[in-house]
Design a protein around this motif. Sequence first.
Motif, short mmCIF file in Angstrom:
data_model
loop_
_atom_site.label_atom_id
_atom_site.label_comp_id
_atom_site.label_asym_id
_atom_site.label_seq_id
_atom_site.Cartn_x
_atom_site.Cartn_y
_atom_site.Cartn_z
N ALA A 1 -1.63 -1.73 1.84
CA ALA A 1 -0.42 -1.16 1.24
C ALA A 1 0.25 -2.15 0.30
N ALA A 2 0.24 -3.43 0.66
CA ALA A 2 0.86 -4.45 -0.19
C ALA A 2 0.19 -4.51 -1.55
N ILE A 3 -1.13 -4.42 -1.57
CA ILE A 3 -1.85 -4.46 -2.85
C ILE A 3 -1.50 -3.25 -3.71
N VAL A 4 -1.44 -2.08 -3.09
CA VAL A 4 -1.13 -0.85 -3.84
C VAL A 4 0.30 -0.89 -4.37
N LEU A 5 1.26 -1.26 -3.52
CA LEU A 5 2.66 -1.23 -3.91
C LEU A 5 3.01 -2.34 -4.91
N PRO B 1 10.31 -8.69 -2.25
CA PRO B 1 11.56 -8.10 -1.76
C PRO B 1 11.80 -6.69 -2.27
N GLY B 2 11.45 -6.45 -3.53
CA GLY B 2 11.62 -5.11 -4.09
C GLY B 2 10.73 -4.09 -3.42
N VAL B 3 9.50 -4.50 -3.12
CA VAL B 3 8.58 -3.59 -2.44
C VAL B 3 9.10 -3.25 -1.05
N VAL C 1 10.11 0.47 0.56
CA VAL C 1 9.54 0.99 1.81
C VAL C 1 10.64 1.52 2.72
N ILE C 2 11.71 0.74 2.89
CA ILE C 2 12.81 1.14 3.77
C ILE C 2 13.56 2.33 3.19
N MET D 1 0.04 -11.53 -2.54
CA MET D 1 1.48 -11.53 -2.30
C MET D 1 2.12 -12.86 -2.69
N PHE D 2 1.42 -13.95 -2.45
CA PHE D 2 1.97 -15.26 -2.82
C PHE D 2 2.09 -15.42 -4.33
#
Length: 475
Positions: free
Chosen positions: A315-319, A231-233, A237-238, A223-224
């Motif tokens: 989920a962060a890695i996938v998205l 922000p786009g991810v 999600v929302i 993520m870093f």
Amino acid sequence: MQDFLAFINQVLWGAILLYLVPATGIWFTLRCSFIQFRYFLPAVKSLKITFRTKNKNITPFQSICTSMAARVGSGNLAGVVIALAGGGPGALFWMWFAALTGMATTFAECTLAQLYKTPNKNGGFRGGPAWYMAHGLGMRWMGIAFSLFLLVAFGLVFNTVQANAIAVVMSGSFSVTPIISGSVLAIIACLVFTRGLPGIARILQWLVPLMAILWISVSLCVMFTHIEQVPGVMRRVIEYAFGWQQVTSGALGYTLSQAIASGLQRAMFSNESGMGSTPNAAAAAEAIPAHPASQGIVQMAGVMFDTFGICTATAAIVLLSDSNTDVIDRANSINMLQNALSTLSGAWGADFVAFITVLFAFTSVLANYSYAENNLSFLHLDSPRIVTLLRVIVSLTLLAGALSSIDLVWSLADIIMAFMAITNLTAILLLSPVVRDVTLDYHRQRKLGQTPTFDPDRFPDISGQLFPGVWKVKK
């Protein structure tokens, strides 16, 4: 067969648990005065406990590591990918929602497990949903049904899921055939099973924190290095969580109900709130301080860490990789996660996912077995011969799981998990007055600046249901 299982799964999750799971979490959130928000920091602080107790009980830290091991299996990896495939990015939001409300559910079931625990023949304690169904509700038949569900689920079906995940990654990353990986897993697991719940807990207190820290650290690094995409991810999600993206784009893909159902279903498979598994570990722990609510508070931290930590990391890695989850099926979900991490970080990512999957799945197998063995004692089937037979059957199941069809395995896991959840949620809702009274007693003592101590004499309505001498008060 697969179509029939899919139909049953849709009825259980789409018509019953879709409403029962969040409603139960909200009920206990209100009933216990927003317990997950009031006592989250004390829950984390309470984990600063020594690794050994003066008696043969497992410590609160070992208890949460055991419950975390059961939670942190392939469900936190493949399961999250499946959730995103079934419900889109919005499924992650509903997994967060399920975790927040599920913390209150976990508090309730683990508090009840501590309250109604009984001594075992080795000097420690046994307990769980079957015990509070039998002693708290006076419905032993219900406890027997739950124990049988749990034996099938955690002794057989869920371990098949974990074995299959290990076989897939060992074959894809290291060219190890399923028969070899399954055989090695079965032999090693059977050797560890002989140590019993206390021995398994001592192993898990080291393995679980290590593997969780490794996975979350890698996700944070990813993520870093891709911070501009975060922000786009989050926006996706929302938007998908509430159907805004579908409305604005006219898309017919993910619907709001798909996002909610996928998120809740995979969240329960991951954090196990309300399923009735975690109370088996909670009951075996020594309550520090000596109050049933203390162990319920400790276990809340496990739900938060599981979903907001490990599942979100996956989920962060996938998205972030922008993988096309529209076409992902259960058979290649781990491979998709490997490709996602490799895309973001390099070729080493695939092997790292394989390594983490093996750790996650193996520790989950150990915890699953300990739950199954625990419920043999409730059924009065914990003789050495039967316990040995269980160990052999579970080991053979691991071998079979490495060679089985993943779609069939996941469908069976979803169905048996639904039966467990419906039975357990019904029980804790019926016992909610007891949960409320015990929680208020804990609140009262905390407000007075006292170290909470449970005195059964203050609860004449339930004191006769408790095993004599389990809750001793020093006068």
